[in-house]
Each structure stands twice: as structure tokens, then as C-alpha cells.
Design a protein around this motif. Structure first.
Motif, PDB file in Angstrom:
ATOM      1  N   PHE A  14       9.892   8.685  -5.077  1.00 39.42           N
ATOM      2  CA  PHE A  14       9.293   9.276  -4.062  1.00 39.42           C
ATOM      3  C   PHE A  14      10.551  10.178  -3.288  1.00 39.42           C
ATOM      4  O   PHE A  14      10.084  11.444  -2.827  1.00 39.42           O
ATOM      5  CB  PHE A  14       9.098   8.049  -2.796  1.00 39.42           C
ATOM      6  N   TYR A  15      11.642   9.658  -3.275  1.00 36.34           N
ATOM      7  CA  TYR A  15      12.584  10.673  -2.660  1.00 36.34           C
ATOM      8  C   TYR A  15      12.876  11.912  -3.197  1.00 36.34           C
ATOM      9  O   TYR A  15      13.114  13.197  -2.661  1.00 36.34           O
ATOM     10  CB  TYR A  15      14.126   9.651  -2.570  1.00 36.34           C
ATOM     11  N   LEU A  16      12.938  11.746  -4.570  1.00 38.62           N
ATOM     12  CA  LEU A  16      12.998  13.060  -5.343  1.00 38.62           C
ATOM     13  C   LEU A  16      11.801  14.031  -5.657  1.00 38.62           C
ATOM     14  O   LEU A  16      12.099  15.215  -5.673  1.00 38.62           O
ATOM     15  CB  LEU A  16      13.735  12.596  -6.656  1.00 38.62           C
ATOM     16  N   SER A  17      10.634  13.342  -5.321  1.00 39.64           N
ATOM     17  CA  SER A  17       9.597  14.099  -5.492  1.00 39.64           C
ATOM     18  C   SER A  17       8.833  14.687  -4.428  1.00 39.64           C
ATOM     19  O   SER A  17       8.321  15.963  -4.154  1.00 39.64           O
ATOM     20  CB  SER A  17       8.427  13.328  -6.192  1.00 39.64           C
ATOM     21  N   ALA A  39       0.939  -1.213  -0.025  1.00 36.42           N
ATOM     22  CA  ALA A  39       0.084   0.105  -0.050  1.00 36.42           C
ATOM     23  C   ALA A  39       0.832   1.318  -0.057  1.00 36.42           C
ATOM     24  O   ALA A  39       0.289   2.294  -0.613  1.00 36.42           O
ATOM     25  CB  ALA A  39      -0.944  -0.142   1.343  1.00 36.42           C
ATOM     26  N   ASP A  40       2.170   1.249   0.571  1.00 40.13           N
ATOM     27  CA  ASP A  40       2.940   2.306   0.496  1.00 40.13           C
ATOM     28  C   ASP A  40       3.464   2.726  -0.697  1.00 40.13           C
ATOM     29  O   ASP A  40       3.312   4.001  -1.058  1.00 40.13           O
ATOM     30  CB  ASP A  40       4.079   2.187   1.612  1.00 40.13           C
ATOM     31  N   LEU A  41       3.710   1.655  -1.544  1.00 41.27           N
ATOM     32  CA  LEU A  41       4.360   2.057  -2.952  1.00 41.27           C
ATOM     33  C   LEU A  41       3.027   2.548  -3.725  1.00 41.27           C
ATOM     34  O   LEU A  41       3.187   3.242  -4.506  1.00 41.27           O
ATOM     35  CB  LEU A  41       4.933   0.642  -3.361  1.00 41.27           C
ATOM     36  N   LYS A  42       1.937   1.885  -3.589  1.00 44.75           N
ATOM     37  CA  LYS A  42       0.705   2.510  -4.211  1.00 44.75           C
ATOM     38  C   LYS A  42       0.651   3.910  -3.953  1.00 44.75           C
ATOM     39  O   LYS A  42      -0.086   4.648  -4.877  1.00 44.75           O
ATOM     40  CB  LYS A  42      -0.646   1.557  -3.729  1.00 44.75           C
ATOM     41  N   ALA A  74      15.070   6.814  12.251  1.00 47.50           N
ATOM     42  CA  ALA A  74      16.139   7.137  11.324  1.00 47.50           C
ATOM     43  C   ALA A  74      17.420   6.235  11.819  1.00 47.50           C
ATOM     44  O   ALA A  74      18.058   5.612  11.102  1.00 47.50           O
ATOM     45  CB  ALA A  74      16.461   8.650  11.692  1.00 47.50           C
ATOM     46  N   SER A  75      17.269   5.677  13.087  1.00 49.23           N
ATOM     47  CA  SER A  75      18.259   4.753  13.516  1.00 49.23           C
ATOM     48  C   SER A  75      18.081   3.344  13.343  1.00 49.23           C
ATOM     49  O   SER A  75      19.094   2.454  13.651  1.00 49.23           O
ATOM     50  CB  SER A  75      18.228   4.852  15.174  1.00 49.23           C
ATOM     51  N   ALA A 118      14.730   6.633   1.970  1.00 52.25           N
ATOM     52  CA  ALA A 118      13.298   6.847   1.334  1.00 52.25           C
ATOM     53  C   ALA A 118      12.622   5.745   1.980  1.00 52.25           C
ATOM     54  O   ALA A 118      11.454   5.970   2.266  1.00 52.25           O
ATOM     55  CB  ALA A 118      13.345   6.732  -0.188  1.00 52.25           C
ATOM     56  N   LEU A 119      13.289   4.491   2.148  1.00 58.76           N
ATOM     57  CA  LEU A 119      12.449   3.361   2.902  1.00 58.76           C
ATOM     58  C   LEU A 119      11.971   3.708   4.218  1.00 58.76           C
ATOM     59  O   LEU A 119      10.719   3.426   4.576  1.00 58.76           O
ATOM     60  CB  LEU A 119      13.229   2.231   2.464  1.00 58.76           C
ATOM     61  N   LYS A 120      12.846   4.049   4.797  1.00 58.35           N
ATOM     62  CA  LYS A 120      12.828   4.330   6.233  1.00 58.35           C
ATOM     63  C   LYS A 120      11.604   5.686   6.351  1.00 58.35           C
ATOM     64  O   LYS A 120      10.585   5.349   7.180  1.00 58.35           O
ATOM     65  CB  LYS A 120      13.882   5.128   6.954  1.00 58.35           C
ATOM     66  N   ARG A 121      11.487   6.608   5.556  1.00 60.87           N
ATOM     67  CA  ARG A 121      10.804   7.530   5.595  1.00 60.87           C
ATOM     68  C   ARG A 121       9.151   6.966   5.166  1.00 60.87           C
ATOM     69  O   ARG A 121       8.106   7.009   5.737  1.00 60.87           O
ATOM     70  CB  ARG A 121      10.763   8.640   4.658  1.00 60.87           C
ATOM     71  N   LEU A 122       9.232   6.166   4.065  1.00 56.16           N
ATOM     72  CA  LEU A 122       8.023   5.643   3.424  1.00 56.16           C
ATOM     73  C   LEU A 122       7.288   4.570   4.363  1.00 56.16           C
ATOM     74  O   LEU A 122       5.987   4.625   4.685  1.00 56.16           O
ATOM     75  CB  LEU A 122       8.421   4.671   2.065  1.00 56.16           C
TER      76      LEU A 122
END
Length: 215
Positions: A201-204, A22-25, A173-174, A164-168
């Protein structure tokens, strides 16, 4: 069997991933499909990836463009004619100068044939490239993903990917990188395309930083 993504199947693979995660969606819903980032299978592209090791995209591109200005076309024979001082003037560190020369010599001597890589299994390509000083797993991952379009890689050495994966996934952060690997494994056999959704996601997203790459 060699699994590759192409322009004709890329969006279908994105949809497949979105149905499973769902996060990638949400990324695709918010920002659209990612670009199909691609590079030609030539020496110039591998030099570009070497230059991207542990620096920003902008710094790597500045060095690449300086080299292009110096030799017009980045080929193994032309870069081997450059002195260390000329490399330095192109913003290449001593280490990366050596790495580029090792690769150029391997191609000139016939140890490496990039055209042959098109039909070779991934593990054989990795063995041949990592035998060269200065080329590690991250560099090979990026080559397999961007140049050969192999479908199932998550570049755990890539800082932008990790952040990006941690944020998504709303992870601290650790969170150690090792804990991200099982998350990426859920996207197999399309981890490369999932990685491109993450870069998108990271760049947008507003908190982007122009750090890429590697270790």
C-alpha cells in the motif's frame, strides 16, 4: 512449531487477512496481492538490513552495491579484510562499519550460524542476534520476516509501516506508535503478511516516500 509463509500459502493468508480487515481487503482490491519480498539466508542479507537502519532504501542499496564492488562477494572473511577507510569509501558510517565487523567476527568465531537459524525458534534467534552490538529488535524483525519468512511480526520500529498504518486506518499523524500495536495484534498469527500488504500500500499509493526502515 515454526510457522512460515511460502509461495504456496501466501495468497491464502492474504485472503484470510482481507476477510478479517476491510482496509487490508481494499489494498488488495486496489493494488493486487503484495510481492513476496524475500532475501537469502546469508551474511550479505544481514549486512543489507544493517545498512537499512534509519536511512532510505536507496541509500542502503547504494552502500551495499559499493561493498559488493569492493569485495565481489560479501562474506565475513572478506569484509574483515577491509579497512575503515575502505568501508567509508563504500558509504558506510563508522557505526555501521563496526556493526558489520561485529557480525562478521561472530560468524567466523562460530557464535552465530545462520543455517542453524532455519530450524530455531524465533525467540532464540532474537536472543543470539540482539547480543551483538548494532543489532536491535527492528533488525531481527526484518530478518525473521524477509529471510526466514516467519509469519507473525509487525515491525513497529519501521517508519514506513507506521505511516502506512496511520493512513490506512485514517489515524492522526500524531498517533503514538504504542496505539498501533493493538491494531496489528488483530492480524495475528499473520502479522508479517499484513505488514507486506501495508508496505505494498505504501509503495503503490500516490503519497509514497522512499523512506524505509527503522530504529
Amino acid at each position: 512449531m515454526i510457522n512460515k509463509f511460502t509461495e504456496s500459502n501466501f495468497k491464502a493468508i492474504c485472503d484470510n487477512l482481507a476477510a478479517k480487515d476491510a482496509d487490508l481487503k481494499q489494498v488488495i482490491d486496489n493494488y493486487g496481492y503484495p510481492p513476496i519480498w524475500t532475501r537469502p539466508n546469508n551474511f550479505d542479507s544481514l549486512v543489507h538490513i544493517i545498512l537499512e537502519q534509519q536511512v532510505s532504501l536507496a541509500s542502503a542499496l547504494a552502500a551495499l552495491n559499493k561493498l559488493r564492488e569492493r569485495v565481489q562477494q560479501i562474506t565475513p572473511t572478506r569484509v574483515l579484510l577491509l579497512t575503515d577507510e575502505e568501508f567509508k569509501a563504500c558509504y558506510c558510517s563508522r557505526q555501521k562499519t563496526a556493526y558489520i565487523k561485529y557480525l562478521a567476527e561472530a560468524i567466523v568465531n562460530g557464535e552465530i550460524n545462520l543455517e542453524n537459524f532455519e530450524q530455531m525458534p524465533d525467540d532464540e534467534i532474537r536472543t543470539k542476534l540482539t547480543a551483538l552490538k548494532g543489532i536491535g529488535n527492528w533488525t531481527v524483525d526484518i530478518y525473521l520476516m524477509f529471510v526466514l519468512h516467519r509469519t507473525d511480526y509487525y515491525p513497529i520500529g519501521d517508519l514506513a509501516q507506521v505511516n502506512a498504518l496511520k493512513r490506512l486506518k485514517s489515524l492522526p499523524a500524531s498517533t503514538p506508535r504504542e496505539e498501533l500495536i493493538p491494531i496489528a495484534e488483530r492480524w495475528s498469527p499473520y502479522r508479517t503478511v499484513a505488514s507486506m500488504i501495508l508496505w505494498h500500500f505504501y509503495l503503490s499509493s500516490p503519497r509514497k516516500i522512499q523512506l524505509h526502515l527503522s530504529s
